[in-house]
Design a protein around this motif. Structure first.
Motif, PDB file in Angstrom:
ATOM      1  N   ALA A 138       0.701  -1.160   0.016  1.00  0.00           N
ATOM      2  CA  ALA A 138      -0.119   0.221   0.046  1.00  0.00           C
ATOM      3  C   ALA A 138       0.851   1.889  -0.321  1.00  0.00           C
ATOM      4  O   ALA A 138       1.614   0.550   0.438  1.00  0.00           O
ATOM      5  N   SER A 139       0.227   2.342  -0.303  1.00  0.00           N
ATOM      6  CA  SER A 139       1.302   3.669  -0.946  1.00  0.00           C
ATOM      7  C   SER A 139       1.044   4.229   0.944  1.00  0.00           C
ATOM      8  O   SER A 139       0.488   3.723   2.017  1.00  0.00           O
ATOM      9  N   ALA A 140       1.897   5.094   0.467  1.00  0.00           N
ATOM     10  CA  ALA A 140       2.006   6.232   2.221  1.00  0.00           C
ATOM     11  C   ALA A 140       0.618   6.600   2.233  1.00  0.00           C
ATOM     12  O   ALA A 140       0.537   7.010   3.580  1.00  0.00           O
ATOM     13  N   GLU A 141       0.307   7.096   1.409  1.00  0.00           N
ATOM     14  CA  GLU A 141      -0.989   7.860   1.539  1.00  0.00           C
ATOM     15  C   GLU A 141      -2.120   7.093   2.183  1.00  0.00           C
ATOM     16  O   GLU A 141      -3.005   7.387   3.046  1.00  0.00           O
ATOM     17  N   GLU A 142      -2.429   5.427   1.479  1.00  0.00           N
ATOM     18  CA  GLU A 142      -3.410   4.677   2.117  1.00  0.00           C
ATOM     19  C   GLU A 142      -2.745   4.759   3.560  1.00  0.00           C
ATOM     20  O   GLU A 142      -4.049   4.363   4.430  1.00  0.00           O
ATOM     21  N   ILE A 143      -2.188   4.252   3.260  1.00  0.00           N
ATOM     22  CA  ILE A 143      -1.298   4.065   5.172  1.00  0.00           C
ATOM     23  C   ILE A 143      -1.672   5.150   6.013  1.00  0.00           C
ATOM     24  O   ILE A 143      -2.079   4.159   7.391  1.00  0.00           O
ATOM     25  N   LYS A 144      -1.889   6.424   5.486  1.00  0.00           N
ATOM     26  CA  LYS A 144      -2.161   7.136   6.518  1.00  0.00           C
ATOM     27  C   LYS A 144      -3.540   7.051   6.793  1.00  0.00           C
ATOM     28  O   LYS A 144      -3.964   7.241   8.021  1.00  0.00           O
ATOM     29  N   GLU A 145      -4.277   6.688   5.537  1.00  0.00           N
ATOM     30  CA  GLU A 145      -5.745   6.848   5.963  1.00  0.00           C
ATOM     31  C   GLU A 145      -6.222   6.012   6.642  1.00  0.00           C
ATOM     32  O   GLU A 145      -7.233   6.129   7.155  1.00  0.00           O
ATOM     33  N   ASN A 146      -5.525   4.416   5.913  1.00  0.00           N
ATOM     34  CA  ASN A 146      -5.981   3.419   6.755  1.00  0.00           C
ATOM     35  C   ASN A 146      -5.115   2.491   7.360  1.00  0.00           C
ATOM     36  O   ASN A 146      -3.997   1.903   6.970  1.00  0.00           O
ATOM     37  N   PRO A 147      -4.916   3.082   8.533  1.00  0.00           N
ATOM     38  CA  PRO A 147      -2.970   2.093   9.399  1.00  0.00           C
ATOM     39  C   PRO A 147      -3.171   0.749   9.175  1.00  0.00           C
ATOM     40  O   PRO A 147      -1.821  -0.177   8.578  1.00  0.00           O
ATOM     41  N   PRO A 148      -3.868  -0.098   9.659  1.00  0.00           N
ATOM     42  CA  PRO A 148      -3.756  -1.752   8.898  1.00  0.00           C
ATOM     43  C   PRO A 148      -3.440  -1.635   8.012  1.00  0.00           C
ATOM     44  O   PRO A 148      -2.936  -2.780   7.389  1.00  0.00           O
ATOM     45  N   SER A 149      -3.731  -0.952   6.182  1.00  0.00           N
ATOM     46  CA  SER A 149      -3.157  -1.406   5.260  1.00  0.00           C
ATOM     47  C   SER A 149      -1.487  -1.513   5.039  1.00  0.00           C
ATOM     48  O   SER A 149      -1.313  -2.172   3.754  1.00  0.00           O
ATOM     49  N   ARG A 150      -0.819  -1.241   5.896  1.00  0.00           N
ATOM     50  CA  ARG A 150       0.258  -1.389   6.329  1.00  0.00           C
ATOM     51  C   ARG A 150       0.636  -2.778   6.350  1.00  0.00           C
ATOM     52  O   ARG A 150       1.957  -3.136   5.319  1.00  0.00           O
TER      53      ARG A 150
END
Length: 311
Positions: free
Chosen positions: A287-299
């Motif tokens: 996941a992109s850094a932007e997505e992880i910031k929006e949805n931390p479990p994406s990491r």
């Protein structure tokens, strides 16, 4: 019922991987909130067809509302493990476009108060993806012998203190059954040493219980093998996994079926069949850094992609 909340992880990346084309047949094995399905439908309409599976009534109800304006989707209340039988009943013998798996529990399942997936909310020990099934985490915790508990905590949770936790559970239930998430989490905290970690002490045990209750790993392995028989030439598999055990299964299966030879090194003549898959991305997409910031479990999400090259 609580409002259905769901974040679609790597929506664009997972659907881009399918190279969607109008007129072809696609399968979303894990419908969830319908985010991936909606983007697929936008790209394959008007003549493409999408079959979407889910066993969670909350997810199906939410997705039906979201996708009500798309006539070319068939939503099936069934496990993706029955994909061969379901597609046969629908008159489909080949998946001509591609198939998407978004593995693991949804945000709604993990956070709903009554589902028992999380140690952050006090709830009955449930953890079923499909609440029509009778077997729950309560049954595992209160009926499995100590050795069985050690096995699932070690294998499915990779928990280093499996023996301590299993012993504490067995001792506790001699006096009183363990009924709620808070009771179990508190027991785990008390039975394990304090160590510096970003993870809550109960994280790995709760993961292991969820996997055991829903037969997650075996289901993924069996279904991916079934899907290989259903893919038409050029069709794509796009798989998002969320922990190392799932990702390992996907990685090894893709690798095995993309290899030209499986013979013993001492064998002089190779009679292996031609490979079924071509791996599209050697390393998983994250996941992109932007997505992880929006949805931390994406990491923790990893996307692997393969294409069918068998004619």
């Amino acid at each position: 019922m609580e409002e259905f909340k769901h974040y679609t992880v790597m929506k664009k990346e997972a659907v881009d991987a399918l190279e969607c084309k109008n007129g072809l047949i696609y399968v979303d094995c894990t419908l969830g909130g319908g985010g991936h399905s909606e983007l697929i439908l936008q790209r394959i309409s008007p003549d493409g067809k999408l079959i979407a599976f889910d066993i969670d009534n909350d997810a199906i109800n939410a997705a039906c509302k979201r996708l009500k304006n798309y006539p070319n989707i068939t939503i099936v209340k069934n496990s993706y493990t029955d994909i061969k039988k379901v597609l046969l009943n629908l008159g489909i013998d080949k998946i001509t476009g591609g198939v998407l798996f978004d593995l693991g529990a949804s945000y709604h399942q993990l956070t709903a108060k009554d589902r028992g997936f999380s140690f952050s909310k006090d709830a009955p020990l449930d953890m079923r993806f499909c609440q029509d099934y009778g077997f729950t985490a309560y049954d595992v915790v209160n009926s499995y012998c100590e050795n069985e508990l050690v096995r699932i905590f070690s294998e499915y949770g990779e928990e280093r203190f499996s023996k301590r936790i299993a012993k504490a559970i067995v001792n506790q239930r001699k006096n009183k059954k363990i009924e709620t998430t808070f009771e179990l989490a508190d027991l785990i905290i008390k039975s394990t040493p304090k160590i510096k970690s970003s993870l809550h002490p109960a994280t790995r045990v709760f993961q292991a219980l969820r996997i055991e209750v829903n037969h997650e790993l075996q289901n993924v392995k069996n279904t991916l093998n079934d899907v290989l028989d259903l893919l038409a030439f050029g069709a794509i598999i796009s798989v998002i996994s969320f922990h190392s055990l799932e990702d390992r299964i996907v990685k090894h299966l893709f690798k095995y079926h993309s290899q030209r030879c499986h013979c013993d090194k001492n064998q002089s003549v190779c009679n292996c069949p031609l490979p079924v898959l071509e791996i599209v991305n050697k390393k998983p997409i994250m996941a992109s850094a932007e997505e992880i910031k929006e949805n931390p479990p994406s990491r923790s999400a990893k996307l692997r992609i393969a294409r069918c090259i068998r004619r």
